[in-house]
Scaffold this motif. Structure first.
Motif, PDB file in Angstrom:
ATOM      1  N   THR A 163     -19.163 -28.572   1.380  1.00 21.24           N
ATOM      2  CA  THR A 163     -18.846 -28.560  -0.126  1.00 21.24           C
ATOM      3  C   THR A 163     -19.810 -28.409  -1.075  1.00 21.24           C
ATOM      4  OG1 THR A 163     -16.793 -29.975   0.345  1.00 21.24           O
ATOM      5  CG2 THR A 163     -17.678 -29.951  -1.679  1.00 21.24           C
ATOM      6  N   LEU A 164     -20.954 -29.056  -0.781  1.00 20.17           N
ATOM      7  CA  LEU A 164     -22.271 -28.838  -1.403  1.00 20.17           C
ATOM      8  C   LEU A 164     -22.618 -27.430  -1.345  1.00 20.17           C
ATOM      9  CD1 LEU A 164     -24.229 -31.883  -0.289  1.00 20.17           C
ATOM     10  CD2 LEU A 164     -23.488 -31.629  -2.616  1.00 20.17           C
ATOM     11  N   PHE A 165     -22.799 -26.986  -0.056  1.00 22.21           N
ATOM     12  CA  PHE A 165     -23.177 -25.514   0.104  1.00 22.21           C
ATOM     13  C   PHE A 165     -22.223 -24.394  -0.799  1.00 22.21           C
ATOM     14  CE2 PHE A 165     -22.893 -21.622   2.548  1.00 22.21           C
ATOM     15  CZ  PHE A 165     -24.202 -21.179   2.470  1.00 22.21           C
ATOM     16  N   CYS A 166     -21.067 -24.835  -0.935  1.00 15.62           N
ATOM     17  CA  CYS A 166     -20.253 -23.893  -1.692  1.00 15.62           C
ATOM     18  C   CYS A 166     -20.178 -24.055  -3.212  1.00 15.62           C
ATOM     19  CB  CYS A 166     -18.579 -23.991  -1.226  1.00 15.62           C
ATOM     20  SG  CYS A 166     -18.702 -23.510   0.573  1.00 15.62           S
ATOM     21  N   ASP A 167     -20.802 -25.121  -3.615  1.00 20.55           N
ATOM     22  CA  ASP A 167     -20.784 -25.737  -5.196  1.00 20.55           C
ATOM     23  C   ASP A 167     -21.435 -24.788  -5.801  1.00 20.55           C
ATOM     24  OD1 ASP A 167     -20.930 -26.836  -7.402  1.00 20.55           O
ATOM     25  OD2 ASP A 167     -20.898 -28.841  -6.667  1.00 20.55           O
ATOM     26  N   GLU A 168     -20.954 -24.045  -6.711  1.00 19.20           N
ATOM     27  CA  GLU A 168     -21.635 -23.262  -7.532  1.00 19.20           C
ATOM     28  C   GLU A 168     -22.836 -23.627  -8.475  1.00 19.20           C
ATOM     29  OE1 GLU A 168     -21.735 -19.522  -7.924  1.00 19.20           O
ATOM     30  OE2 GLU A 168     -20.887 -19.629  -6.043  1.00 19.20           O
ATOM     31  N   LYS A 197     -26.053 -24.003  -6.423  1.00 18.43           N
ATOM     32  CA  LYS A 197     -25.907 -23.007  -5.069  1.00 18.43           C
ATOM     33  C   LYS A 197     -27.683 -22.689  -4.820  1.00 18.43           C
ATOM     34  CE  LYS A 197     -25.583 -19.175  -8.201  1.00 18.43           C
ATOM     35  NZ  LYS A 197     -24.875 -18.021  -8.795  1.00 18.43           N
ATOM     36  N   ASN A 198     -28.315 -22.826  -5.883  1.00 15.45           N
ATOM     37  CA  ASN A 198     -29.869 -22.106  -5.285  1.00 15.45           C
ATOM     38  C   ASN A 198     -30.398 -23.407  -4.360  1.00 15.45           C
ATOM     39  OD1 ASN A 198     -29.984 -19.918  -6.682  1.00 15.45           O
ATOM     40  ND2 ASN A 198     -30.711 -20.763  -8.747  1.00 15.45           N
ATOM     41  N   ASP A 199     -30.104 -24.586  -4.603  1.00 13.97           N
ATOM     42  CA  ASP A 199     -30.586 -25.644  -3.786  1.00 13.97           C
ATOM     43  C   ASP A 199     -30.289 -25.656  -2.390  1.00 13.97           C
ATOM     44  OD1 ASP A 199     -32.057 -26.840  -6.026  1.00 13.97           O
ATOM     45  OD2 ASP A 199     -30.320 -28.216  -6.582  1.00 13.97           O
ATOM     46  N   TYR A 200     -29.120 -25.103  -2.289  1.00 13.39           N
ATOM     47  CA  TYR A 200     -28.390 -25.341  -0.642  1.00 13.39           C
ATOM     48  C   TYR A 200     -28.309 -23.906   0.178  1.00 13.39           C
ATOM     49  CZ  TYR A 200     -27.139 -29.857  -2.627  1.00 13.39           C
ATOM     50  OH  TYR A 200     -27.407 -31.031  -3.018  1.00 13.39           O
ATOM     51  N   HIS A 201     -29.056 -22.834  -0.437  1.00 11.86           N
ATOM     52  CA  HIS A 201     -29.208 -21.761   0.399  1.00 11.86           C
ATOM     53  C   HIS A 201     -29.425 -21.873   1.937  1.00 11.86           C
ATOM     54  CE1 HIS A 201     -28.269 -19.418  -2.963  1.00 11.86           C
ATOM     55  NE2 HIS A 201     -29.610 -19.320  -3.497  1.00 11.86           N
ATOM     56  N   HIS A 202     -30.437 -22.662   2.100  1.00  8.24           N
ATOM     57  CA  HIS A 202     -30.880 -22.821   3.797  1.00  8.24           C
ATOM     58  C   HIS A 202     -29.922 -23.862   4.495  1.00  8.24           C
ATOM     59  CE1 HIS A 202     -34.458 -20.524   3.217  1.00  8.24           C
ATOM     60  NE2 HIS A 202     -34.466 -20.925   1.907  1.00  8.24           N
ATOM     61  N   LEU A 203     -29.021 -24.394   3.702  1.00  6.11           N
ATOM     62  CA  LEU A 203     -28.025 -25.068   4.756  1.00  6.11           C
ATOM     63  C   LEU A 203     -27.118 -24.073   5.528  1.00  6.11           C
ATOM     64  CD1 LEU A 203     -26.148 -27.753   2.405  1.00  6.11           C
ATOM     65  CD2 LEU A 203     -27.768 -28.033   4.249  1.00  6.11           C
ATOM     66  N   ALA A 204     -27.273 -22.750   5.145  1.00  2.23           N
ATOM     67  CA  ALA A 204     -26.472 -21.873   6.306  1.00  2.23           C
ATOM     68  C   ALA A 204     -27.342 -21.836   7.456  1.00  2.23           C
ATOM     69  CB  ALA A 204     -26.736 -20.398   5.470  1.00  2.23           C
ATOM     70  N   ARG A 219     -13.724 -20.831   4.133  1.00  2.00           N
ATOM     71  CA  ARG A 219     -14.732 -21.042   2.970  1.00  2.00           C
ATOM     72  C   ARG A 219     -15.960 -20.520   3.240  1.00  2.00           C
ATOM     73  NH1 ARG A 219     -14.802 -27.323   1.099  1.00  2.00           N
ATOM     74  NH2 ARG A 219     -15.762 -26.438  -0.566  1.00  2.00           N
ATOM     75  N   LEU A 220     -16.606 -20.502   4.273  1.00  2.00           N
ATOM     76  CA  LEU A 220     -17.982 -19.905   4.529  1.00  2.00           C
ATOM     77  C   LEU A 220     -17.996 -18.490   4.777  1.00  2.00           C
ATOM     78  CD1 LEU A 220     -19.184 -22.707   6.920  1.00  2.00           C
ATOM     79  CD2 LEU A 220     -19.723 -22.518   4.541  1.00  2.00           C
ATOM     80  N   ILE A 221     -17.040 -17.766   5.342  1.00  2.00           N
ATOM     81  CA  ILE A 221     -17.013 -16.356   5.680  1.00  2.00           C
ATOM     82  C   ILE A 221     -17.326 -15.459   4.647  1.00  2.00           C
ATOM     83  CG2 ILE A 221     -15.314 -14.462   6.319  1.00  2.00           C
ATOM     84  CD1 ILE A 221     -14.284 -16.338   8.300  1.00  2.00           C
ATOM     85  N   PRO A 222     -16.783 -15.622   3.365  1.00  2.00           N
ATOM     86  CA  PRO A 222     -17.344 -14.698   2.200  1.00  2.00           C
ATOM     87  C   PRO A 222     -18.773 -14.781   1.884  1.00  2.00           C
ATOM     88  CG  PRO A 222     -15.230 -15.966   1.699  1.00  2.00           C
ATOM     89  CD  PRO A 222     -15.922 -16.696   2.924  1.00  2.00           C
ATOM     90  N   PHE A 223     -19.446 -15.785   2.519  1.00  2.00           N
ATOM     91  CA  PHE A 223     -20.999 -15.542   2.310  1.00  2.00           C
ATOM     92  C   PHE A 223     -21.699 -14.364   3.189  1.00  2.00           C
ATOM     93  CE2 PHE A 223     -19.932 -19.921   0.682  1.00  2.00           C
ATOM     94  CZ  PHE A 223     -20.567 -19.790  -0.795  1.00  2.00           C
ATOM     95  N   THR A 224     -21.129 -13.856   3.955  1.00  2.00           N
ATOM     96  CA  THR A 224     -21.594 -12.764   4.599  1.00  2.00           C
ATOM     97  C   THR A 224     -22.009 -11.574   3.628  1.00  2.00           C
ATOM     98  OG1 THR A 224     -19.355 -11.541   5.026  1.00  2.00           O
ATOM     99  CG2 THR A 224     -20.241 -13.078   6.705  1.00  2.00           C
ATOM    100  N   VAL A 225     -21.390 -11.544   2.298  1.00  2.00           N
ATOM    101  CA  VAL A 225     -21.692 -10.694   1.427  1.00  2.00           C
ATOM    102  C   VAL A 225     -22.511 -11.045   0.135  1.00  2.00           C
ATOM    103  CG1 VAL A 225     -19.885  -8.931   2.165  1.00  2.00           C
ATOM    104  CG2 VAL A 225     -19.256 -10.573   0.641  1.00  2.00           C
ATOM    105  N   TYR A 226     -23.035 -12.300   0.251  1.00  2.00           N
ATOM    106  CA  TYR A 226     -23.630 -12.981  -0.488  1.00  2.00           C
ATOM    107  C   TYR A 226     -25.037 -12.367  -0.970  1.00  2.00           C
ATOM    108  CZ  TYR A 226     -24.807 -16.797  -3.924  1.00  2.00           C
ATOM    109  OH  TYR A 226     -25.271 -17.741  -4.831  1.00  2.00           O
TER     110      TYR A 226
END
Length: 369
Positions: A145-150, A153-160, A186-193
């Protein structure tokens, strides 16, 4: 550096030391942590690691940031990563989670995520850090939820990267895939982030780890998850197809226009291809790939790809897709036993193909010059 010098340095790194002395000491340490010689030095003098950890929450942001930067550099070394996890009875991991969840006020959440990502990479550390998540008040869904929170978002890039490392564990994969893979979806769309290489690389690495389990391929390949589409989008370029070929592709991959660009990160492209290869292990997976005409995307990628190792990975999956189906008893390719001499032969063939591709690249470079 002799024992006397180290003792003096430890004094300067004390939380009670004057801020200007702490800052000077840390500036010297940060420079040392970015070198191989420095890593060897800290392996011998782990007491300095304890000192650095005590300063990540210093009241002066510059000191706190320098301490975090030193830990980012040191934790990139797997041997040091284990020592850092052990330091001060493992209290750093607890602090990192408290910072990430904002239980402790700290302006350096992004650096905390970087440290956690590095520390969770070695498998021994992965197990121990994951236990903290299981034992404490934190949870994987809350991290996601933190990772996906817009908002942050800049704080949590490296949670990936943390998710990718955690997905080495079956427990993490089970959490991602429970309830029809609702968390994974919820996480799959970040393949194109496009805004963060760290997000894309971590998420595709996590998907690749999930794809090693043939038993869950049916779930991963469910149309509702759209996994194949999100894996293919970063591999798709601006090429035009004739109408028959275009309509054979998933709707989301049709008519993307001449501005569509492939992912510029070769690591992302290679990991995606490796995940697709794993999903081809089962007959069901291969059939879905063929139904969606994945070959078309890979054909154009192969023409475009300049990185030899990625090109070779692309060739390997194409060979699977264009080959005849094996007999039913071998329909799961993971169950096919290959003799040692054949493994050696295939490895030599791959090495030779890779060398040929690299030589071709050199020839093209000479012609261009």
């Amino acid at each position: 550096m002799d024992d006397k010098s180290i003792a003096e340095l430890i004094q300067f790194l004390s939380p009670k030391a004057p801020p200007h002395l702490k800052r000077i000491a840390l500036e010297n340490i940060v420079g040392l942590t970015s070198t191989t010689e420095g890593h060897l030095f800290f392996c011998k003098h782990t007491s300095l690691i304890d000192c650095i950890i005590t300063l990540i929450l210093d009241e002066f942001d510059a000191i706190s940031e320098a301490a975090f930067t030193a830990l980012v550099n040191l934790s990139a070394d797997e041997i040091l990563a284990e020592k850092i996890v052990d330091a001060n009875n493992g209290e750093l991991i607890q602090k990192l989670f408290e910072i990430i969840f904002r239980s402790i006020k700290c302006p350096h959440i992004e650096l905390a995520c970087k440290v956690l990502s590095n520390l969770s990479r070695p498998i021994n550390c992965t197990h121990r850090i994951y236990e903290v998540v299981e034992d404490k008040k934190y949870s994987i869904p809350e991290l996601i939820t933190l990772f996906c929170d817009e908002t942050f978002k800049n704080d949590y890039h490296h949670l990936a990267g943390v998710f990718c490392n955690f997905s080495q564990k079956i427990e993490m994969r089970e959490v991602l895939l429970q309830t029809n893979a609702s968390l994974l979806k919820r996480l799959i769309p970040f393949t194109v982030y496009s805004q963060s290489d760290a997000r894309r690389e971590g998420i595709v690495g996590m998907i690749k780890n999930c794809s090693f389990d043939s038993e869950v391929h049916e779930l991963l390949l469910n149309d509702d998850l759209e996994l194949i589409v999100y894996l293919l989008l970063p591999l798709t370029g601006p090429e035009e197809f004739d109408d028959e070929e275009m309509f054979s592709l998933p709707l989301e991959l049709q008519y993307l226009g001449d501005t569509k660009q492939r992912d510029s990160n070769s690591s992302v492209r290679k990991i995606i291809l490796e995940a697709l290869t794993q999903l081809c292990a089962t007959r069901r997976g291969r059939n879905i790939m063929k139904e969606k005409n994945v070959y078309l995307i890979l054909r154009e990628l192969h023409k475009w790809e300049k990185v030899p190792s990625v090109k070779l990975t692309c060739e390997n999956i194409v060979q699977i897709l264009i080959s005849d189906e094996p007999p039913s008893e071998f329909e799961n390719l993971k169950n096919v036993e290959i003799s040692g001499d054949l493994v050696t032969k295939f490895e030599k063939m791959d090495t030779a193909a890779l060398e040929d591709a690299e030589n071709d690249m050199k020839d093209e470079s000479m012609l261009d010059s």
